[in-house]
Design a protein around this motif. Structure first.
Motif, PDB file in Angstrom:
ATOM      1  N   THR A  53      39.534  29.890  41.906  1.00  0.00           N
ATOM      2  CA  THR A  53      40.262  30.758  42.839  1.00  0.00           C
ATOM      3  C   THR A  53      41.672  30.253  43.120  1.00  0.00           C
ATOM      4  OG1 THR A  53      39.279  29.559  44.715  1.00  0.00           O
ATOM      5  CG2 THR A  53      38.130  31.527  43.928  1.00  0.00           C
ATOM      6  N   SER A  54      41.929  28.969  42.839  1.00  0.00           N
ATOM      7  CA  SER A  54      43.288  28.451  43.071  1.00  0.00           C
ATOM      8  C   SER A  54      44.305  29.118  42.161  1.00  0.00           C
ATOM      9  CB  SER A  54      43.316  26.936  42.865  1.00  0.00           C
ATOM     10  OG  SER A  54      43.158  26.597  41.497  1.00  0.00           O
ATOM     11  N   TRP A  55      43.817  29.654  41.024  1.00  0.00           N
ATOM     12  CA  TRP A  55      44.743  30.325  40.114  1.00  0.00           C
ATOM     13  C   TRP A  55      45.294  31.621  40.709  1.00  0.00           C
ATOM     14  CZ3 TRP A  55      47.357  28.774  36.035  1.00  0.00           C
ATOM     15  CH2 TRP A  55      46.925  27.633  35.366  1.00  0.00           C
ATOM     16  N   LEU A  56      44.682  32.161  41.758  1.00  0.00           N
ATOM     17  CA  LEU A  56      45.178  33.392  42.374  1.00  0.00           C
ATOM     18  C   LEU A  56      46.500  33.150  43.106  1.00  0.00           C
ATOM     19  CD1 LEU A  56      41.843  34.821  43.798  1.00  0.00           C
ATOM     20  CD2 LEU A  56      43.103  35.610  41.789  1.00  0.00           C
ATOM     21  N   SER A  57      46.688  31.933  43.600  1.00  0.00           N
ATOM     22  CA  SER A  57      47.876  31.671  44.412  1.00  0.00           C
ATOM     23  C   SER A  57      48.841  30.683  43.768  1.00  0.00           C
ATOM     24  CB  SER A  57      47.450  31.133  45.789  1.00  0.00           C
ATOM     25  OG  SER A  57      46.585  30.016  45.641  1.00  0.00           O
ATOM     26  N   ALA A  81      41.459  37.282  37.700  1.00  0.00           N
ATOM     27  CA  ALA A  81      41.377  37.957  39.009  1.00  0.00           C
ATOM     28  C   ALA A  81      40.308  39.038  38.998  1.00  0.00           C
ATOM     29  CB  ALA A  81      42.737  38.544  39.366  1.00  0.00           C
ATOM     30  N   ARG A  82      40.189  39.746  37.884  1.00  0.00           N
ATOM     31  CA  ARG A  82      39.173  40.803  37.784  1.00  0.00           C
ATOM     32  C   ARG A  82      37.759  40.214  37.865  1.00  0.00           C
ATOM     33  NH1 ARG A  82      40.046  45.878  36.012  1.00  0.00           N
ATOM     34  NH2 ARG A  82      42.041  45.238  35.138  1.00  0.00           N
ATOM     35  N   GLU A  83      37.549  39.068  37.147  1.00  0.00           N
ATOM     36  CA  GLU A  83      36.236  38.423  37.197  1.00  0.00           C
ATOM     37  C   GLU A  83      35.916  37.933  38.602  1.00  0.00           C
ATOM     38  OE1 GLU A  83      33.963  38.233  34.877  1.00  0.00           O
ATOM     39  OE2 GLU A  83      35.185  39.221  33.354  1.00  0.00           O
ATOM     40  N   LEU A  84      36.904  37.359  39.288  1.00  0.00           N
ATOM     41  CA  LEU A  84      36.678  36.857  40.641  1.00  0.00           C
ATOM     42  C   LEU A  84      36.440  37.991  41.625  1.00  0.00           C
ATOM     43  CD1 LEU A  84      39.421  34.065  40.741  1.00  0.00           C
ATOM     44  CD2 LEU A  84      36.977  33.780  40.341  1.00  0.00           C
ATOM     45  N   LEU A  85      37.152  39.080  41.449  1.00  0.00           N
ATOM     46  CA  LEU A  85      36.998  40.212  42.360  1.00  0.00           C
ATOM     47  C   LEU A  85      35.639  40.892  42.194  1.00  0.00           C
ATOM     48  CD1 LEU A  85      38.732  41.551  44.518  1.00  0.00           C
ATOM     49  CD2 LEU A  85      39.477  43.208  42.795  1.00  0.00           C
ATOM     50  N   ARG A  86      35.105  40.872  40.991  1.00  0.00           N
ATOM     51  CA  ARG A  86      33.782  41.474  40.747  1.00  0.00           C
ATOM     52  C   ARG A  86      32.711  40.773  41.566  1.00  0.00           C
ATOM     53  NH1 ARG A  86      32.495  40.814  34.808  1.00  0.00           N
ATOM     54  NH2 ARG A  86      30.460  41.547  35.520  1.00  0.00           N
ATOM     55  N   HIS A  87      32.904  39.482  41.826  1.00  0.00           N
ATOM     56  CA  HIS A  87      31.913  38.701  42.559  1.00  0.00           C
ATOM     57  C   HIS A  87      32.582  38.029  43.761  1.00  0.00           C
ATOM     58  CE1 HIS A  87      29.344  39.228  39.022  1.00  0.00           C
ATOM     59  NE2 HIS A  87      30.348  38.798  38.280  1.00  0.00           N
ATOM     60  N   GLU A  88      33.357  38.792  44.500  1.00  0.00           N
ATOM     61  CA  GLU A  88      34.167  38.214  45.575  1.00  0.00           C
ATOM     62  C   GLU A  88      33.324  37.556  46.662  1.00  0.00           C
ATOM     63  OE1 GLU A  88      35.986  41.020  48.366  1.00  0.00           O
ATOM     64  OE2 GLU A  88      35.349  42.611  47.013  1.00  0.00           O
ATOM     65  N   HIS A  89      32.131  38.088  46.917  1.00  0.00           N
ATOM     66  CA  HIS A  89      31.295  37.487  47.964  1.00  0.00           C
ATOM     67  C   HIS A  89      30.756  36.135  47.507  1.00  0.00           C
ATOM     68  CE1 HIS A  89      31.659  41.060  50.353  1.00  0.00           C
ATOM     69  NE2 HIS A  89      31.159  41.825  49.380  1.00  0.00           N
ATOM     70  N   THR A 141      43.411  36.866  52.021  1.00  0.00           N
ATOM     71  CA  THR A 141      44.629  36.704  51.225  1.00  0.00           C
ATOM     72  C   THR A 141      44.310  36.682  49.731  1.00  0.00           C
ATOM     73  OG1 THR A 141      45.720  35.477  53.004  1.00  0.00           O
ATOM     74  CG2 THR A 141      46.595  35.208  50.781  1.00  0.00           C
ATOM     75  N   LYS A 142      43.318  35.889  49.342  1.00  0.00           N
ATOM     76  CA  LYS A 142      42.979  35.802  47.919  1.00  0.00           C
ATOM     77  C   LYS A 142      42.416  37.123  47.403  1.00  0.00           C
ATOM     78  CE  LYS A 142      42.407  30.823  47.626  1.00  0.00           C
ATOM     79  NZ  LYS A 142      41.518  29.683  47.372  1.00  0.00           N
ATOM     80  N   ARG A 143      41.708  37.825  48.271  1.00  0.00           N
ATOM     81  CA  ARG A 143      41.218  39.131  47.842  1.00  0.00           C
ATOM     82  C   ARG A 143      42.380  40.087  47.608  1.00  0.00           C
ATOM     83  NH1 ARG A 143      39.781  44.167  48.872  1.00  0.00           N
ATOM     84  NH2 ARG A 143      37.708  44.876  48.186  1.00  0.00           N
ATOM     85  N   ALA A 144      43.390  40.053  48.480  1.00  0.00           N
ATOM     86  CA  ALA A 144      44.563  40.924  48.315  1.00  0.00           C
ATOM     87  C   ALA A 144      45.316  40.574  47.040  1.00  0.00           C
ATOM     88  CB  ALA A 144      45.469  40.794  49.531  1.00  0.00           C
ATOM     89  N   VAL A 145      45.446  39.280  46.740  1.00  0.00           N
ATOM     90  CA  VAL A 145      46.124  38.856  45.507  1.00  0.00           C
ATOM     91  C   VAL A 145      45.350  39.344  44.286  1.00  0.00           C
ATOM     92  CG1 VAL A 145      46.805  36.869  44.117  1.00  0.00           C
ATOM     93  CG2 VAL A 145      47.197  36.848  46.578  1.00  0.00           C
TER      94      VAL A 145
END
Length: 447
Positions: free
Chosen positions: A355-359, A372-380, A387-391
């Protein structure tokens, strides 16, 4: 200089400098004079390869493959009897290898005619069979390392054999010679270099190096275990076993052929998963593979039974073997996110690196958007904060806006909403990237 292919017998004094520990050798004229220059050529090799005192024997080859020397050091030390064997020398020793001359009583000949020493301790196949069967758990690992000395893209590392008695070291060397002769190549059996007791084991030139309980050799040092293959008969662990399946099968066949008691040879316990991964990573990072990063991670994963890590400890170990203590590069983070279940990544506590790669600052590439797409698919599961979700959402929509259709329309609406917010948590760099994407989309629509 070497007077053709004539075997020569010479004697040297061997001295150790008490300050530096350096070993030197000086020729002692005994018997018929040696050819001019021969003793000068042999002296450095004798100094480097002469074994420690104790009725010891060593065999080493001259640089440039100019022949070989057998060095015998008596129990009291101080001198070394040397047998120089030039290439092509005819030796009347049928079915014998240099190790068979261990503890020969005729190293100091009583008659000038005694050119070549004769063996006193005959190493018979029956004795070797009994020796091997008594050490079944170690034998396959040892012979596997012996075979690697001569096979593969690069010679295997030197083998250190730690034993209480030199007789055990001599039997290990004889075992290697007989096995190479029977299953690999007779030339390898005759060229195998060794010392039954090394003076300075870290500097020994031989392929098999014998050490005793009083040796300076540190059998527990991590770097030492990386540089040598250590087979410890003194109660230590030695190097992790790397049994070769081909060698295991050949050894079983061979032992059934040898005289003495027969019986099944149990399989050496296979190395654990962490041991196998560490050994594989070490080999793959070196020549000729030179794998690093994502390529190394994929090859290590393919060696696991399921083709990927299935528990946090294995995933964390693979991560450390590939990327060390630093975070994985972007391609590595994307590989982990795509191939590992999110719960596994979180259990290994690697989600923080991903997740550090988002910022992070720097160029926004397709790989970063894909992560970002992979992380957002499993955001929970990845526990993305607001903030990271918005990025992540903006990176995904910035990629979607180029796809056209309803997806691009939805991406346009979200990007405009983000750009029009005055209290946005997004960085100026990310907003500028999104603005360029929106402008490109608008220009395409006008066209």
């Amino acid at each position: 200089m070497h007077a053709g292919h004539v075997i020569r017998r010479l004697r040297f004094t061997v001295a150790v400098d008490p300050g530096s520990g350096e070993v030197s050798a000086r020729h002692i004229p005994v018997g018929p004079p040696a050819p001019a220059g021969l003793s000068t050529v042999l002296a450095p090799l004798v100094a480097a390869s002469a074994p420690a005192p104790g009725d010891s024997l060593s065999y080493a080859r001259l640089p440039g493959d100019g022949g070989a020397v057998l060095c015998h050091t008596p129990a009291k030390g101080g001198e070394a009897d040397v047998l120089f064997l030039p290439n092509g020398a005819a030796v009347d020793l049928p079915a014998m290898w240099p190790i068979d001359l261990w503890r020969s009583p005729t190293w100091r000949p009583a008659r000038p005619a005694d050119t070549v020493p004769r063996p006193a301790m005959e190493i018979t196949d029956g004795r070797l069979a009994d020796f091997a069967r008594a050490r079944q758990a170690r034998m396959i690992a040892f012979l596997s390392d012996v075979r690697r000395l001569f096979t593969g893209p690069a010679p295997g590392p030197p083998i250190v054999v730690a034993e209480e008695e030199q007789s055990a070291v001599a039997l290990w060397v004889a075992l290697a010679c007989r096995f190479l002769h029977r299953f690999v190549d007779e030339a390898h059996a005759r060229s195998l270099t060794f010392t039954t007791r090394a003076r300075r084991p870290y500097e020994a030139r031989q392929q098999i190096v014998g050490v005793g309980p009083d040796s300076e050799f540190d059998r527990k040092d991590h770097e030492t275990l990386r540089r040598f293959r250590v087979h410890d008969g003194l109660g230590g662990d030695g190097s992790p076993a790397e049994p070769d399946p081909w060698v295991a099968k050949a050894a079983r066949v061979w032992l059934r052929e040898l005289p003495g008691r027969s019986g099944p040879l149990p399989q050496s316990p296979p190395p654990s998963t962490p041991e196998r991964l560490r050994l594989a990573a070490e080999r793959l990072r070196g020549r000729p593979h030179q794998l690093h990063g994502t390529g190394l991670y994929r090859v290590l994963a393919a060696r696991l039974p399921e083709g990927r890590p299935t528990d946090p400890d294995t995933l964390l170990l693979m991560y450390e073997l590939v990327w060390g203590t630093a975070g994985p590069d972007l391609k590595g983070a994307l590989e982990i996110a795509r191939t590992c279940p999110p719960d596994l990544v979180v259990a290994a506590r690697l989600h923080l690196w991903l997740t550090s790669w988002l910022s992070r600052p720097g160029e926004i590439t397709d790989d970063r958007c894909a992560l970002a797409r992979e992380l957002l698919r499993h955001e929970h599961a990845y526990r993305l904060d607001a903030t990271k979700r918005a990025v992540a959402e903006l990176l995904v929509r910035g990629q979607d806006i180029t796809s056209g259709g309803a997806t691009a329309d939805a991406a346009e609406r979200l990007i405009r909403a983000r750009l029009n917010r005055h209290d946005t948590p997004l960085t100026t760099e990310l907003l500028a990237w999104a603005r360029r994407r929106l402008r490109r989309y608008e220009e395409g629509a006008r066209l």
